[in-house]
Design a protein around this motif. Structure first.
Motif, PDB file in Angstrom:
ATOM      1  N   GLY A 199      43.354  42.839  41.474  1.00 47.29           N
ATOM      2  CA  GLY A 199      43.007  43.950  40.600  1.00 47.29           C
ATOM      3  C   GLY A 199      41.567  44.014  40.174  1.00 47.29           C
ATOM      4  O   GLY A 199      40.655  44.098  40.996  1.00 47.29           O
ATOM      5  N   ASN A 200      41.350  43.931  38.851  1.00 46.41           N
ATOM      6  CA  ASN A 200      40.052  44.248  38.262  1.00 46.41           C
ATOM      7  C   ASN A 200      38.940  43.301  38.686  1.00 46.41           C
ATOM      8  O   ASN A 200      37.808  43.730  38.904  1.00 46.41           O
ATOM      9  CB  ASN A 200      40.185  44.262  36.739  1.00 46.41           C
ATOM     10  CG  ASN A 200      41.085  45.377  36.260  1.00 46.41           C
ATOM     11  OD1 ASN A 200      41.238  46.397  36.917  1.00 46.41           O
ATOM     12  ND2 ASN A 200      41.708  45.190  35.099  1.00 46.41           N
ATOM     13  N   HIS A 201      39.225  42.005  38.774  1.00 48.07           N
ATOM     14  CA  HIS A 201      38.187  41.062  39.170  1.00 48.07           C
ATOM     15  C   HIS A 201      37.736  41.323  40.598  1.00 48.07           C
ATOM     16  O   HIS A 201      36.534  41.221  40.910  1.00 48.07           O
ATOM     17  CB  HIS A 201      38.705  39.629  39.032  1.00 48.07           C
ATOM     18  CG  HIS A 201      37.704  38.584  39.416  1.00 48.07           C
ATOM     19  ND1 HIS A 201      36.439  38.519  38.878  1.00 48.07           N
ATOM     20  CD2 HIS A 201      37.784  37.551  40.319  1.00 48.07           C
ATOM     21  CE1 HIS A 201      35.780  37.499  39.406  1.00 48.07           C
ATOM     22  NE2 HIS A 201      36.572  36.916  40.287  1.00 48.07           N
ATOM     23  N   ALA A 202      38.669  41.662  41.474  1.00 45.97           N
ATOM     24  CA  ALA A 202      38.316  41.972  42.859  1.00 45.97           C
ATOM     25  C   ALA A 202      37.384  43.180  42.915  1.00 45.97           C
ATOM     26  O   ALA A 202      36.367  43.170  43.628  1.00 45.97           O
ATOM     27  CB  ALA A 202      39.581  42.239  43.675  1.00 45.97           C
ATOM     28  N   LEU A 203      37.711  44.222  42.170  1.00 40.13           N
ATOM     29  CA  LEU A 203      36.877  45.421  42.158  1.00 40.13           C
ATOM     30  C   LEU A 203      35.480  45.128  41.612  1.00 40.13           C
ATOM     31  O   LEU A 203      34.469  45.555  42.174  1.00 40.13           O
ATOM     32  CB  LEU A 203      37.545  46.509  41.313  1.00 40.13           C
ATOM     33  CG  LEU A 203      38.803  47.160  41.889  1.00 40.13           C
ATOM     34  CD1 LEU A 203      39.481  48.026  40.837  1.00 40.13           C
ATOM     35  CD2 LEU A 203      38.459  47.991  43.111  1.00 40.13           C
ATOM     36  N   ALA A 204      35.428  44.385  40.500  1.00 43.15           N
ATOM     37  CA  ALA A 204      34.144  44.089  39.868  1.00 43.15           C
ATOM     38  C   ALA A 204      33.256  43.245  40.772  1.00 43.15           C
ATOM     39  O   ALA A 204      32.061  43.510  40.932  1.00 43.15           O
ATOM     40  CB  ALA A 204      34.376  43.380  38.534  1.00 43.15           C
ATOM     41  N   LEU A 205      33.837  42.216  41.385  1.00 39.62           N
ATOM     42  CA  LEU A 205      33.051  41.329  42.248  1.00 39.62           C
ATOM     43  C   LEU A 205      32.564  42.074  43.492  1.00 39.62           C
ATOM     44  O   LEU A 205      31.418  41.909  43.917  1.00 39.62           O
ATOM     45  CB  LEU A 205      33.892  40.119  42.638  1.00 39.62           C
ATOM     46  CG  LEU A 205      33.125  38.895  43.146  1.00 39.62           C
ATOM     47  CD1 LEU A 205      32.254  38.319  42.036  1.00 39.62           C
ATOM     48  CD2 LEU A 205      34.095  37.836  43.653  1.00 39.62           C
TER      49      LEU A 205
END
Length: 514
Positions: free
Chosen positions: A231-237
């Motif tokens: 989710g969010n960590h994948a998108l941010a990174l």
């Protein structure tokens, strides 16, 4: 005597660093007390560059940096302004401190007697022992406020500076003054961008210090970073890796939403689908760390991740200086670790509460055991918080600063999402709405001592699938007794259904489905 522009004074505790006027030395100014100068909304990045280039000592705990060659030009705090000059030779034994008081007099004392804002533990009360485990030496923690301050300077040009917006509607419902920290407005839809960007920047800095890279292509020498996330960590990174020209590999489980998989690909990340859940994905990612020499970035436990998340706390104090409590969603504990460190350093009397879904109470389990332990996570609307075991670094920081952690029910989460859409026109995912969920009537933080207080609630993410959103809204309406599902026997004679609809009409109800 230093002049004071009291119109520009706001409540906060600040440490700043300035070059000396007459010597090649570092003046570290401690604005102590409840009043200190406010320079816009944060740190002057040009001042930061001036200081780091002209001195051998990096500024610590820098919420505000002032670059000037004349100390008399610095607006004086209403209470006191203390500074000491230390030689560039590194001999700290000769440091002296000068105090400027309201009457204009100066006094000198040894720097050994000066209060250390970085290591002084925040004030505690009798009930803290039930929820917190304060330590005396903050330098032993994985991060300190100085790390968060450096992160604040480093990432500010690459993330959205989100506001704390007051909510009259929610304030009336809760019975307190509610401010919403709208982190779902980040480009990728969550607060994770702060830690992801700072983690990559730290890798670039370390590679440069180690002598790696040359010329304009120094980032090409880095093998890249890898993370396991759905989710969010994948998108941010993926997004900030693209922005900073760093190769990113993301290992996602088979249950990862296709929309998020496609977004990560659009950001240029290499996507690998491995494992039926995030644990198996992480195990596979760790094999690539060894075989390909990649750097693994833990989305909730690496110190740079904690420091990046802590910048939210600095912004909260800037926007709501009279905040009484901050209510933070808890998953792996990275967000609350960073935020609580910043809040308790700048305003120690502010209460920091954690909220986690009752089906994913891994932080509560860690508190009971005294260390991170596995928790049997069940499916929850707050899926972004469904972490089976909290990070050890995050836990060490959070257990020192966080006053209390409570749980919320699935009903509370669905109601919070519904209230945000109806009253604030904000779409927030289940995990991001958990803080508000605990404050609503009947929630774990629906308490007399919080009524009438100034409460900030970070909305940490807004990435919710549209199909999930529809189901959540139905659950929220049902929990609010506004949606009812029932069975009735209707005569098969003409007018049977008409008589049923007449009854519903008389009760003021409308039919959604039949």
């Amino acid at each position: 005597m230093l002049s004071a522009n009291r119109a520009a004074i706001r409540r906060k505790v600040v440490t700043c660093a300035i070059p000396s006027r007459t010597t090649r030395s570092t003046r570290r100014c401690f604005f102590v007390g409840k009043n200190a100068i406010n320079n816009g909304r944060g740190i002057d990045t040009r001042a930061a560059r001036t200081i780091t280039q002209s001195t051998s000592i990096l500024p610590t705990a820098c919420q505000l940096l002032v670059a000037t060659k004349n100390p008399a030009q610095i607006p004086r705090a209403a209470t006191s302004c203390r500074y000491f000059t230390s030689s560039r030779s590194g001999n700290d034994d000769d440091e002296t401190e000068t105090t400027h008081t309201d009457d204009g007099t100066d006094s000198e004392s040894s720097s050994d007697d000066a209060p250390d804002q970085e290591t002084a533990p925040p004030a505690t009360n009798a009930s803290d022992s039930l929820h917190r485990s304060p330590i005396s030496n903050l330098d032993t923690l994985p991060i300190t406020f100085s790390d968060i301050s450096r992160a604040n300077v480093s990432i500010r040009s690459g993330i959205v500076r989100t506001p704390c917006i007051p909510s009259p509607f929610l304030s009336e419902i809760v019975g307190a003054n509610i401010y919403l920290k709208t982190e779902q407005r980040q480009f990728t839809g969550s607060f994770k961008e702060r830690g992801a960007r700072y983690a990559i920047q730290r890798l670039l800095q370390k590679q440069q210090e180690d002598g790696g890279g040359s010329g304009s292509g120094r980032t090409k020498d880095l093998p890249g970073v890898i993370a396991a996330s759905a989710g969010n960590h994948a998108l941010a990174l993926a997004y900030h890796g693209q922005q900073l020209n760093i190769p990113v590999t993301v290992v996602m489980p088979t249950v990862a939403p296709l929309a998020k998989v496609d977004k990560c690909k659009k950001f240029g990340a290499r996507i690998l689908i491995e494992g039926s859940h995030i644990g198996e994905s992480k195990a596979y990612a760790e094999t690539l760390v060894q075989s390909e020499g990649l750097v693994y970035v833990n989305g909730y436990d690496d110190p740079p991740i904690l420091a990046g998340a802590g910048t939210i706390g600095i912004e909260i104090i800037d926007d709501v200086p009279d905040v009484d409590a901050v209510v933070v969603p808890v998953g792996g504990a990275g967000l609350i670790a960073g935020v609580s460190c910043a809040i308790k350093t700048l305003k120690p009397n502010t209460d920091v509460y954690g909220v986690e879904p009752e089906f994913a109470a891994s932080y509560t389990a860690a508190l009971e055991a005294g260390k991170p332990v596995p928790f049997d996570v069940k499916p929850t609307l707050g899926d972004g918080l469904a972490v089976p075991i909290v990070g050890p670094h995050a836990f060490e920081v959070a257990r020192h600063y966080v006053d209390e952690c409570v749980t919320c029910t699935e009903k509370d989460i669905s109601l919070a999402i519904l209230r945000l859409i109806e009253n604030e026109k904000l779409v927030v995912e289940g995990g991001g709405a958990s803080g508000l969920a605990a404050l609503l009537p009947g929630g774990s933080l629906d308490r007399p001592e919080l009524k009438g207080k100034n409460i900030v609630v970070p909305l940490c993410g807004g990435n919710i699938d549209t199909t999930t959103l529809g189901r959540v809204l139905d659950r929220g309406l049902a929990a609010d007794h506004r949606l009812v599902n029932f069975e009735a026997v209707v005569s098969d004679r003409p007018g049977g259904i008409a008589r049923l609809t007449d009854v519903l009409y008389e009760e003021g109800a409308s039919i959604k489905d039949i």
